[in-house]
Design an enzyme around this catalytic site. Structure first.
Site, PDB file in Angstrom:
ATOM      1  N   CYS A  28     -35.498   4.932  26.070  1.00 55.91           N
ATOM      2  CA  CYS A  28     -34.569   3.882  25.883  1.00 55.91           C
ATOM      3  C   CYS A  28     -33.845   3.650  24.602  1.00 55.91           C
ATOM      4  O   CYS A  28     -32.772   3.404  24.507  1.00 55.91           O
ATOM      5  CB  CYS A  28     -35.270   2.369  26.563  1.00 55.91           C
ATOM      6  SG  CYS A  28     -36.012   2.756  27.984  1.00 55.91           S
TER       7      CYS A  28
HETATM    8  C1  BEZ Z   1     -39.150   5.300  27.404  1.00 53.70           C
HETATM    9  O1  BEZ Z   1     -38.213   4.826  27.046  1.00 53.70           O
HETATM   10  O2  BEZ Z   1     -39.764   6.114  26.454  1.00 53.70           O
HETATM   11  C2  BEZ Z   1     -40.129   4.932  28.558  1.00 53.70           C
HETATM   12  C3  BEZ Z   1     -39.852   3.655  29.056  1.00 53.70           C
HETATM   13  C4  BEZ Z   1     -40.899   3.489  30.075  1.00 53.70           C
HETATM   14  C5  BEZ Z   1     -41.821   4.286  30.652  1.00 53.70           C
HETATM   15  C6  BEZ Z   1     -41.642   5.687  30.086  1.00 53.70           C
HETATM   16  C7  BEZ Z   1     -40.974   5.938  29.071  1.00 53.70           C
END
Ligand code: BEZ
Length: 211
Positions: free
Chosen positions: A45
């Site tokens: 994210c």
């Molecule tokens: C991420 O943004 O890395 C992420 C967010 C939630 C679950 C898995 C990965």
């Protein structure tokens, strides 16, 4: 119920990192991209929000506003913002909705319980100036989106909104486009003065009309 292409984008009022926003009013005459991410302070994210921020001028040039959402609250988004600026080379320059009540997530069906019952998936909704949904995308948490692809599809949507054309596989801005089958050859000669190449009756290419 899931949101389908051509539906009116559900309106809402929500708290964001840039104050209270009423979605339709905030969009005004612009196109809009509403996109969700699963969670603040997570790696994928962080890269995505930074990449969208870095490309803001591409969206501005296309009269398109960006707005992000997750089920974290505004205070969390505000704290996370500085990490994005520090690590991704671009300061956050569009609002993030605080959606701890899941109001927006539920309206747009962004929580897919068989994937995860608390976090939003990576949804993208592109909305035109008439507030109609023109594109939906859904990616899982472990797969970051591709900003080039979102700019590319926005170019295609804006082109076919203006001209009776469609864009072929792997098309990118500047490539030849396909004349819609609703346009007969005589009308095509008038509408596309640069000419067209007829491969089949139903497959006619012409140079991109707005170039
Ligand atoms: C991420 O943004 O890395 C992420 C967010 C939630 C679950 C898995 C990965």
């Amino acid at each position: 119920m899931a949101i389908r292409l051509g539906d009116e984008a559900p309106d809402f009022t929500a708290e964001t990192t840039e104050g209270t926003i009423s979605f339709h009013e905030w969009l005004g005459d612009s196109w809009g991209i509403l996109f969700s991410h699963p969670k603040d302070f997570t790696p994928v994210c962080t890269t995505e929000l930074g990449a969208f921020a870095a490309r803001k001028s591409d969206f501005d040039q296309r009269n398109t506003k960006l707005i992000a959402v997750s089920v974290d609250d505004v205070e969390s988004h505000q704290r996370w913002k500085s990490d994005i600026g520090e690590t991704q080379g671009a300061e956050l320059n569009f609002p993030i909705i605080g959606d701890e009540s899941h109001k927006v997530a539920d309206l747009y069906d962004m929580i897919h319980p068989n994937a995860n019952d608390t976090m939003t998936v990576r949804s993208v909704f592109i909305v035109d100036p008439a507030k109609k949904v023109k594109l939906t995308l859904t990616y899982p948490a472990a797969t970051g989106r591709n900003v080039d692809e979102i700019v590319r599809v926005l170019d295609s949507l804006q082109l076919s909104a203006k001209f009776p054309v469609a864009t072929p596989v792997n098309w990118k801005d500047g490539d030849d486009v396909i004349i819609a089958n609703s346009v007969n050859d005589d009308d095509a000669k008038e509408k596309f003065p640069k000419g067209f190449r007829k491969v089949k009756d139903y497959l006619r290419f012409t140079p991109q009309p707005n170039k």
